[in-house]
Design a protein around this motif. Structure first.
Motif, PDB file in Angstrom:
ATOM      1  N   GLY A 120     -24.686  31.537  23.591  1.00  0.00           N
ATOM      2  CA  GLY A 120     -25.711  32.041  24.496  1.00  0.00           C
ATOM      3  C   GLY A 120     -26.645  30.991  25.061  1.00  0.00           C
ATOM      4  O   GLY A 120     -27.526  31.313  25.857  1.00  0.00           O
ATOM      5  N   CYS A 121     -26.459  29.740  24.685  1.00  0.00           N
ATOM      6  CA  CYS A 121     -27.309  28.661  25.198  1.00  0.00           C
ATOM      7  C   CYS A 121     -27.111  28.517  26.711  1.00  0.00           C
ATOM      8  O   CYS A 121     -25.991  28.586  27.210  1.00  0.00           O
ATOM      9  CB  CYS A 121     -26.945  27.354  24.494  1.00  0.00           C
ATOM     10  SG  CYS A 121     -27.826  25.916  25.113  1.00  0.00           S
ATOM     11  N   SER A 122     -28.199  28.316  27.441  1.00  0.00           N
ATOM     12  CA  SER A 122     -28.140  28.053  28.889  1.00  0.00           C
ATOM     13  C   SER A 122     -28.743  26.690  29.159  1.00  0.00           C
ATOM     14  O   SER A 122     -29.720  26.303  28.507  1.00  0.00           O
ATOM     15  CB  SER A 122     -28.926  29.111  29.667  1.00  0.00           C
ATOM     16  OG  SER A 122     -28.325  30.371  29.527  1.00  0.00           O
TER      17      SER A 122
ATOM     18  N   ILE B  32     -17.635  28.333  28.460  1.00  0.00           N
ATOM     19  CA  ILE B  32     -18.879  28.368  29.234  1.00  0.00           C
ATOM     20  C   ILE B  32     -18.642  29.029  30.581  1.00  0.00           C
ATOM     21  O   ILE B  32     -17.512  29.110  31.062  1.00  0.00           O
ATOM     22  CB  ILE B  32     -19.479  26.957  29.437  1.00  0.00           C
ATOM     23  CG1 ILE B  32     -18.532  26.065  30.239  1.00  0.00           C
ATOM     24  CG2 ILE B  32     -19.827  26.318  28.103  1.00  0.00           C
ATOM     25  CD1 ILE B  32     -19.108  24.708  30.611  1.00  0.00           C
ATOM     26  N   GLU B  33     -19.707  29.529  31.167  1.00  0.00           N
ATOM     27  CA  GLU B  33     -19.652  30.135  32.501  1.00  0.00           C
ATOM     28  C   GLU B  33     -20.807  29.612  33.345  1.00  0.00           C
ATOM     29  O   GLU B  33     -21.883  29.315  32.819  1.00  0.00           O
ATOM     30  CB  GLU B  33     -19.719  31.655  32.413  1.00  0.00           C
ATOM     31  CG  GLU B  33     -21.053  32.190  31.889  1.00  0.00           C
ATOM     32  CD  GLU B  33     -21.117  33.702  31.836  1.00  0.00           C
ATOM     33  OE1 GLU B  33     -20.569  34.361  32.728  1.00  0.00           O
ATOM     34  OE2 GLU B  33     -21.738  34.210  30.886  1.00  0.00           O
TER      35      GLU B  33
ATOM     36  N   PRO C 292     -20.460  16.976  35.494  1.00  0.00           N
ATOM     37  CA  PRO C 292     -19.409  17.863  34.988  1.00  0.00           C
ATOM     38  C   PRO C 292     -19.711  18.280  33.545  1.00  0.00           C
ATOM     39  O   PRO C 292     -20.228  17.488  32.754  1.00  0.00           O
ATOM     40  CB  PRO C 292     -18.151  16.995  35.038  1.00  0.00           C
ATOM     41  CG  PRO C 292     -18.481  15.836  35.909  1.00  0.00           C
ATOM     42  CD  PRO C 292     -19.962  15.664  35.879  1.00  0.00           C
ATOM     43  N   ALA C 293     -19.403  19.522  33.242  1.00  0.00           N
ATOM     44  CA  ALA C 293     -19.630  20.011  31.881  1.00  0.00           C
ATOM     45  C   ALA C 293     -18.424  20.829  31.457  1.00  0.00           C
ATOM     46  O   ALA C 293     -17.980  21.722  32.190  1.00  0.00           O
ATOM     47  CB  ALA C 293     -20.887  20.865  31.823  1.00  0.00           C
ATOM     48  N   PHE C 294     -17.906  20.509  30.303  1.00  0.00           N
ATOM     49  CA  PHE C 294     -16.746  21.222  29.793  1.00  0.00           C
ATOM     50  C   PHE C 294     -17.016  21.841  28.431  1.00  0.00           C
ATOM     51  O   PHE C 294     -16.224  22.606  27.930  1.00  0.00           O
ATOM     52  CB  PHE C 294     -15.543  20.269  29.704  1.00  0.00           C
ATOM     53  CG  PHE C 294     -15.217  19.639  31.025  1.00  0.00           C
ATOM     54  CD1 PHE C 294     -14.542  20.360  32.002  1.00  0.00           C
ATOM     55  CD2 PHE C 294     -15.613  18.353  31.319  1.00  0.00           C
ATOM     56  CE1 PHE C 294     -14.246  19.804  33.226  1.00  0.00           C
ATOM     57  CE2 PHE C 294     -15.322  17.782  32.547  1.00  0.00           C
ATOM     58  CZ  PHE C 294     -14.630  18.510  33.511  1.00  0.00           C
ATOM     59  N   ARG C 295     -18.175  21.491  27.885  1.00  0.00           N
ATOM     60  CA  ARG C 295     -18.545  21.990  26.564  1.00  0.00           C
ATOM     61  C   ARG C 295     -20.041  22.319  26.527  1.00  0.00           C
ATOM     62  O   ARG C 295     -20.839  21.691  27.202  1.00  0.00           O
ATOM     63  CB  ARG C 295     -18.255  20.944  25.498  1.00  0.00           C
ATOM     64  CG  ARG C 295     -16.816  20.519  25.440  1.00  0.00           C
ATOM     65  CD  ARG C 295     -16.395  20.278  23.992  1.00  0.00           C
ATOM     66  NE  ARG C 295     -14.957  20.092  23.906  1.00  0.00           N
ATOM     67  CZ  ARG C 295     -14.079  21.087  23.743  1.00  0.00           C
ATOM     68  NH1 ARG C 295     -14.487  22.315  23.657  1.00  0.00           N
ATOM     69  NH2 ARG C 295     -12.789  20.844  23.666  1.00  0.00           N
ATOM     70  N   CYS C 296     -20.361  23.286  25.701  1.00  0.00           N
ATOM     71  CA  CYS C 296     -21.764  23.660  25.486  1.00  0.00           C
ATOM     72  C   CYS C 296     -22.491  22.480  24.869  1.00  0.00           C
ATOM     73  O   CYS C 296     -21.996  21.853  23.924  1.00  0.00           O
ATOM     74  CB  CYS C 296     -21.836  24.870  24.568  1.00  0.00           C
ATOM     75  SG  CYS C 296     -23.512  25.300  24.048  1.00  0.00           S
TER      76      CYS C 296
ATOM     77  N   VAL D 126     -27.368  24.095  39.333  1.00  0.00           N
ATOM     78  CA  VAL D 126     -26.233  24.677  38.629  1.00  0.00           C
ATOM     79  C   VAL D 126     -26.655  24.907  37.184  1.00  0.00           C
ATOM     80  O   VAL D 126     -27.075  23.975  36.498  1.00  0.00           O
ATOM     81  CB  VAL D 126     -25.005  23.741  38.680  1.00  0.00           C
ATOM     82  CG1 VAL D 126     -23.827  24.370  37.946  1.00  0.00           C
ATOM     83  CG2 VAL D 126     -24.636  23.430  40.125  1.00  0.00           C
ATOM     84  N   VAL D 127     -26.564  26.153  36.766  1.00  0.00           N
ATOM     85  CA  VAL D 127     -26.924  26.515  35.396  1.00  0.00           C
ATOM     86  C   VAL D 127     -25.699  27.140  34.745  1.00  0.00           C
ATOM     87  O   VAL D 127     -25.031  27.999  35.330  1.00  0.00           O
ATOM     88  CB  VAL D 127     -28.119  27.501  35.359  1.00  0.00           C
ATOM     89  CG1 VAL D 127     -28.429  27.945  33.931  1.00  0.00           C
ATOM     90  CG2 VAL D 127     -29.353  26.859  35.985  1.00  0.00           C
ATOM     91  N   ALA D 128     -25.408  26.683  33.533  1.00  0.00           N
ATOM     92  CA  ALA D 128     -24.283  27.205  32.757  1.00  0.00           C
ATOM     93  C   ALA D 128     -24.809  27.924  31.529  1.00  0.00           C
ATOM     94  O   ALA D 128     -25.925  27.667  31.066  1.00  0.00           O
ATOM     95  CB  ALA D 128     -23.351  26.074  32.346  1.00  0.00           C
ATOM     96  N   ARG D 129     -23.956  28.835  31.019  1.00  0.00           N
ATOM     97  CA  ARG D 129     -24.300  29.541  29.777  1.00  0.00           C
ATOM     98  C   ARG D 129     -23.062  29.532  28.883  1.00  0.00           C
ATOM     99  O   ARG D 129     -21.949  29.738  29.354  1.00  0.00           O
ATOM    100  CB  ARG D 129     -24.734  30.971  30.056  1.00  0.00           C
ATOM    101  CG  ARG D 129     -25.041  31.740  28.792  1.00  0.00           C
ATOM    102  CD  ARG D 129     -25.575  33.139  28.993  1.00  0.00           C
ATOM    103  NE  ARG D 129     -24.836  33.886  29.986  1.00  0.00           N
ATOM    104  CZ  ARG D 129     -25.423  34.625  30.934  1.00  0.00           C
ATOM    105  NH1 ARG D 129     -26.723  34.705  31.008  1.00  0.00           N
ATOM    106  NH2 ARG D 129     -24.696  35.281  31.809  1.00  0.00           N
ATOM    107  N   CYS D 130     -23.302  29.310  27.635  1.00  0.00           N
ATOM    108  CA  CYS D 130     -22.225  29.322  26.648  1.00  0.00           C
ATOM    109  C   CYS D 130     -21.959  30.766  26.232  1.00  0.00           C
ATOM    110  O   CYS D 130     -22.889  31.482  25.857  1.00  0.00           O
ATOM    111  CB  CYS D 130     -22.619  28.486  25.433  1.00  0.00           C
ATOM    112  SG  CYS D 130     -21.386  28.510  24.109  1.00  0.00           S
ATOM    113  N   ARG D 131     -20.718  31.172  26.323  1.00  0.00           N
ATOM    114  CA  ARG D 131     -20.359  32.541  25.911  1.00  0.00           C
ATOM    115  C   ARG D 131     -20.343  32.682  24.388  1.00  0.00           C
ATOM    116  O   ARG D 131     -20.446  33.785  23.873  1.00  0.00           O
ATOM    117  CB  ARG D 131     -19.001  32.909  26.483  1.00  0.00           C
ATOM    118  CG  ARG D 131     -19.016  33.100  27.973  1.00  0.00           C
ATOM    119  CD  ARG D 131     -17.647  33.572  28.465  1.00  0.00           C
ATOM    120  NE  ARG D 131     -17.665  33.801  29.898  1.00  0.00           N
ATOM    121  CZ  ARG D 131     -16.905  33.156  30.768  1.00  0.00           C
ATOM    122  NH1 ARG D 131     -16.053  32.236  30.357  1.00  0.00           N
ATOM    123  NH2 ARG D 131     -16.982  33.439  32.042  1.00  0.00           N
TER     124      ARG D 131
END
Length: 120
Positions: free
Chosen positions: A78-80, A98-99, A86-90, A70-75
């Motif tokens: 732009g950090c990935s 985040i997405e 669980p992640a709720f913050r960059c 699972v990879v997230a990116r901060c809108r």
């Protein structure tokens, strides 16, 4: 166990992918890409695949599973990053915008057929 339904669909797709001129061919291996968020348990899927493939052109084929993290990116910045919980913050800037950009996959990457000398 929804893995049985997934196994049956993989078998249907693999069987349908055999070109008519190559029948009766046998599927040697199938490579899947399965995301950690797909709710698929790889060992359960392998078991269901083995049971459901009996008597088909896919029986005995190797089911190879590549797990996708699972990879997230901060809108915002732009950090990935790869999520391990669980992640709720960059993790870089603290933004909550985040997405998830990977980890939901359930894809057939390749289907390999057994080589044979009796194909036209």
């Amino acid at each position: 166990m929804h893995e049985m339904g997934i196994a049956l669909q993989i078998i249907d797709i693999a069987t349908a992918s055999i070109p008519e001129k190559m029948k009766p061919a046998h599927v040697e291996s199938i490579l899947l890409r399965v995301g950690k968020l797909s709710a698929v348990i790889p060992d359960n899927l392998r078991f269901c695949f083995e049971v459901a493939s009996k008597g088909t052109a896919v029986e005995g084929a190797a089911l190879r599973i590549e797990e996708v993290p699972v990879v997230a990116r901060c809108r915002a910045c732009g950090c990935s990053w790869t999520l391990n919980g669980p992640a709720f913050r960059c993790e870089a800037c603290g933004s909550g915008n985040i997405e998830v950009i990977s980890g939901r996959e359930l894809d057939i990457v390749s289907i390999e057929l057994e080589e044979g000398s009796d194909f036209p």
